[in-house]
Motif scaffolding. Structure first.
Motif, mmCIF file in Angstrom:
data_model
loop_
_atom_site.group_PDB
_atom_site.id
_atom_site.type_symbol
_atom_site.label_atom_id
_atom_site.label_comp_id
_atom_site.label_asym_id
_atom_site.label_seq_id
_atom_site.Cartn_x
_atom_site.Cartn_y
_atom_site.Cartn_z
ATOM 1 N N GLY A 43 0.794 -1.233 0.000
ATOM 2 C CA GLY A 43 0.000 0.000 0.000
ATOM 3 C C GLY A 43 0.820 1.272 0.000
ATOM 4 O O GLY A 43 0.301 2.354 -0.298
ATOM 5 N N ALA A 44 2.110 1.170 0.308
ATOM 6 C CA ALA A 44 2.963 2.371 0.369
ATOM 7 C C ALA A 44 3.265 2.942 -1.009
ATOM 8 O O ALA A 44 3.793 4.050 -1.122
ATOM 9 C CB ALA A 44 4.269 2.043 1.101
ATOM 10 N N VAL A 45 2.936 2.194 -2.066
ATOM 11 C CA VAL A 45 3.266 2.687 -3.409
ATOM 12 C C VAL A 45 2.563 4.014 -3.690
ATOM 13 O O VAL A 45 3.115 4.900 -4.361
ATOM 14 C CB VAL A 45 2.914 1.633 -4.493
ATOM 15 N N SER A 46 1.378 4.183 -3.143
ATOM 16 C CA SER A 46 0.603 5.398 -3.412
ATOM 17 C C SER A 46 1.321 6.642 -2.879
ATOM 18 O O SER A 46 1.536 7.614 -3.608
ATOM 19 C CB SER A 46 -0.784 5.255 -2.772
ATOM 20 N N SER A 47 1.725 6.604 -1.613
ATOM 21 C CA SER A 47 2.416 7.757 -1.027
ATOM 22 C C SER A 47 3.815 7.916 -1.616
ATOM 23 O O SER A 47 4.311 9.033 -1.777
ATOM 24 C CB SER A 47 2.486 7.628 0.499
ATOM 25 N N ASP A 48 4.463 6.793 -1.985
ATOM 26 C CA ASP A 48 5.811 6.885 -2.557
ATOM 27 C C ASP A 48 5.802 7.472 -3.965
ATOM 28 O O ASP A 48 6.750 8.140 -4.375
ATOM 29 C CB ASP A 48 6.495 5.505 -2.552
ATOM 30 N N VAL A 49 4.728 7.236 -4.724
ATOM 31 C CA VAL A 49 4.619 7.871 -6.043
ATOM 32 C C VAL A 49 4.505 9.384 -5.876
ATOM 33 O O VAL A 49 5.099 10.154 -6.636
ATOM 34 C CB VAL A 49 3.421 7.297 -6.838
ATOM 35 N N ALA A 50 3.778 9.816 -4.835
ATOM 36 C CA ALA A 50 3.685 11.255 -4.553
ATOM 37 C C ALA A 50 5.057 11.807 -4.160
ATOM 38 O O ALA A 50 5.443 12.906 -4.593
ATOM 39 C CB ALA A 50 2.659 11.510 -3.449
ATOM 40 N N LEU A 51 5.804 11.041 -3.365
ATOM 41 C CA LEU A 51 7.169 11.460 -3.006
ATOM 42 C C LEU A 51 8.072 11.507 -4.242
ATOM 43 O O LEU A 51 8.884 12.420 -4.397
ATOM 44 C CB LEU A 51 7.772 10.501 -1.968
ATOM 45 N N LEU A 52 7.912 10.527 -5.108
ATOM 46 C CA LEU A 52 8.695 10.492 -6.344
ATOM 47 C C LEU A 52 8.409 11.734 -7.190
ATOM 48 O O LEU A 52 9.319 12.350 -7.744
ATOM 49 C CB LEU A 52 8.356 9.219 -7.131
ATOM 50 N N ALA A 53 7.138 12.113 -7.252
ATOM 51 C CA ALA A 53 6.749 13.274 -8.048
ATOM 52 C C ALA A 53 7.418 14.548 -7.545
ATOM 53 O O ALA A 53 7.796 15.421 -8.336
ATOM 54 C CB ALA A 53 5.235 13.437 -8.023
ATOM 55 N N SER A 54 7.593 14.659 -6.211
ATOM 56 C CA SER A 54 8.205 15.869 -5.644
ATOM 57 C C SER A 54 9.702 15.699 -5.399
ATOM 58 O O SER A 54 10.320 16.481 -4.683
ATOM 59 C CB SER A 54 7.492 16.240 -4.342
#
Length: 646
Positions: free
Chosen positions: A251-262
């Motif tokens: 489930g951490a992929v969702s927040s990590d994609v947001a981190l990747l974006a920034s």
């Protein structure tokens, strides 16, 4: 079914905003063709069990779209509350919605279960009437599915180098070089077989596909695997981490994609061990500041993850892993050849057994002789063969072979009219009994540690009609024509598809499926990005040496019989006398070994070249499979592969 639709319509009405329609795709969070039981939402709402399709529920209608492989099956399985929409014949779902729902209608979909490509196509179509695609915050089907199966928690397994042929370090190095070339600083990998291939892991989260429910993110500096950690033993975790890969919860992929974006993901972890010496030349160091794109495959990435990224800083193109995975390395090619030899032996052993059973139980004339069965009466009333008991026996023969890990898809074991249902799946309670006076088609395959197999043969144990023979022979001629093709580098599968159809077209016959698909190396039985098909996407990728592809033309007489012949081929460089345009030429190598039934061939319709090909192929079958046969089986195989003449 009525209760399910009613419950969903109630949720649609109470949704904010209220939904005029709900789309229920077949796919899971990874846009998979085959999904786990938990993810069979479209099947749950519609009752249709095929692998491809899409359900649309409106306030007062329910429609199901599927392709030509499944028209007959859908007609049989859908209740009268559902209307079948035939892809290629009826309007597409987005056109239908645009034309039939009110202006400013809200159409809901779970953004995890739809690809970027598909969602954007729908949005463009809906915009004509100011209709909106609404991303639901939860999956409405899950809310009404009371007995939804739990998520799979099967162990992750490391796929050994002796079968994979290339190390994770090598694959990551290649991937990062591609990222640098494309000025990308990271890639989100969502297709299950790509995650499994890149990290050399396998699992059993999806029936028939040795994959793990997992995402991956790879940056120039780091690598992540998102998976339910309960599936990862300490030993497997150590092996994964040795390659500089951090294991995180699914489930951490969702927040990590947001981190990747920034651009916070690498900083957040402090990891830099995943580089695997990709930047020996210093290229990455020099370019890292200029690399600001995130690579996303719009065909496999779900809309939910895409929505967390900056549209201006995205590279939307096919994953570089799709082609890398399709180009098999020498270890994988040898493994596939060996797996197909063992698989061919199992198929021949099955045919020997089936031939004997059909004669003993039904008084059939058998595989070699032509003659009517004993009025369809059983000689041995205590015994009977069904489509399911026969396919179970075939699985049993495969299960005795080295490296066997299960089937690669549900066996299509079909007699008479059922053989005309292209993707027929027999069920114990409804399947047909075998019939000595009807065609029997079986399309099956297995997963072995060293390769995935897929083969179809069509047989008759009584007296085939002249029409059945003419149809079988036409299919065989197309099968031979494609397998014998030589073509220049740069040729795609769309250009070759016609070769398999011309003998059928001569009689005004055809079939509604593609002619060939890639096949994995102990991975998915259907593997892109290439295919041989009349469909436009077959133009997208040229065929290349070391790809695998099937050769499987067919013909289906609805309500009567079906015929298909399928071998797996390896694309190789061709030895041609000339080399026009300095392009280099390609040809095919058959790696599937099992005889074609001579009794079903009208030899007068074959050319001398086709007869020579058939005799040569049968001679190789004998030679290659003989070491795996006992005396009885070998005697049968020798008879099945005797040379023929016109």
């Amino acid at each position: 079914m009525a209760e399910i639709l009613s419950a969903l319509r109630s949720l649609m009405a109470s949704h904010s905003p209220p939904l005029h329609a709900l789309i229920v795709p077949s796919e899971d969070y990874h846009q998979s063709e085959y999904v786990s039981d938990r993810d069979k939402r479209r099947e749950f709402v519609s009752g249709f069990t095929g692998s491809a399709g899409l359900a649309l529920i409106t306030k007062d209608e329910a429609r199901l779209w599927t392709d030509g492989r499944y028209f007959l099956q859908a007609m049989q399985q859908l209740s009268d509350q559902w209307q079948l929409m035939r892809i290629g014949e009826d309007p597409s779902v987005d056109s239908w919605i645009s034309d039939n729902l009110p202006r400013e209608a809200a159409i809901g979909v779970d953004p995890w279960c739809v690809s970027v490509d598909t969602a954007q196509r729908w949005e463009r179509a809906f915009a004509k009437n100011q209709q909106k695609l609404i991303q639901t915050s939860s999956n409405l089907v899950d809310e009404v599915w009371k007995n939804q199966p739990p998520a799979e928690t099967n162990p992750v397994i490391v796929h050994p180098l002796e079968f994979a042929g290339r190390s994770v370090a090598e694959k990551l190095k290649d991937l990062r070089e591609k990222l640098a070339i494309e000025r990308a600083r990271g890639i989100i990998i969502t297709a299950l077989d790509e995650v499994a291939w890149l990290y050399n892991i396998r699992g059993s989260d999806v029936s028939y596909c040795p994959v793990v429910h997992a995402f991956a993110i790879v940056t120039l500096n780091s690598a992540f695997l998102y998976v339910d950690k309960r599936k990862v033993s300490s030993k497997v975790s150590s092996s994964i981490q040795e390659n500089g890969i951090e294991v995180r919860e699914y489930g951490a992929v969702s927040s990590d994609v947001a981190l990747l974006a920034s651009n916070q993901l690498d900083k957040d972890t402090g990891l830099s061990s995943g580089r695997n010496d990709v930047c020996e030349t210093g290229t990455c160091e020099a370019e890292e500041n200029n690399n600001d794109l995130i690579w996303v495959d719009p065909a496999s990435c779900c809309y939910a993850l895409f929505s967390k990224l900056d549209a201006k800083k995205m590279l939307l193109q096919q994953s570089p892993l799709a082609l890398a995975k399709a180009l098999k390395n020498p270890v994988e090619l040898d493994g596939l050849r060996n797996a197909h030899i063992r698989d061919g032996a199992a198929v021949v052993q099955y045919l020997v057994w089936l031939d004997k059973q059909m004669q003993e139980i039904y008084g059939a004339s058998g595989y070699f002789l032509e003659g009517k069965g004993a009025s369809k009466k059983r000689f041995r009333e205590t015994m009977k063969l069904t489509e399911v008991t026969a396919s179970d026996k075939l699985e049993g023969f495969r299960a005795t072979k080295e490296h066997f890990r299960g089937l690669s898809f549900p066996t299509i074991s079909s007699v008479g009219p059922n053989a005309a249902v292209i993707h027929y799946s027999p069920q114990p309670e409804t399947c047909a009994e075998l019939d000595p006076d009807s065609i029997y088609l079986f399309d099956s395959g297995a997963q072995y540690l060293d390769g995935t197999t897929d083969i179809t043969r069509t047989v008759h144990f009584g007296k085939p009609s002249e029409h059945e023979k003419a149809c079988y022979t036409s299919v065989l001629k197309g099968h031979i024509a494609l397998g014998n093709a030589r073509f220049p580098n740069g040729t795609n599968g769309h250009a070759l598809d016609i070769l398999a159809r011309i003998p059928l077209w001569r009689y005004g016959l055809d079939y509604r499926h593609g002619t060939g698909h890639g096949i994995g190396s102990y991975l998915n039985v259907h593997e892109g990005p290439h295919l041989i098909s009349f469909r436009p996407q077959a133009r997208n990728v040229p065929l290349q040496a070391s790809m695998t592809v099937t050769d499987e033309p067919g013909y289906y007489a609805d309500g009567n019989f079906g015929i298909r012949l399928e071998n797996v081929l390896v694309i190789k460089e061709a030895d041609t006398e000339f080399n026009f345009g300095d392009k280099g030429y390609l040809s095919f190598e058959h790696i599937t070994w099992a005889p074609y039934q001579i009794k079903l061939i009208d030899l007068s319709l074959l050319t001398p070249e086709e007869i020579e090909w058939l005799n040569t192929y049968h001679s190789k079958c004998r030679e290659i499979l003989a070491p795996s046969m006992d005396k009885n089986e070998l005697d049968w195989l020798k008879k099945a592969t005797e040379p023929v003449s016109a």
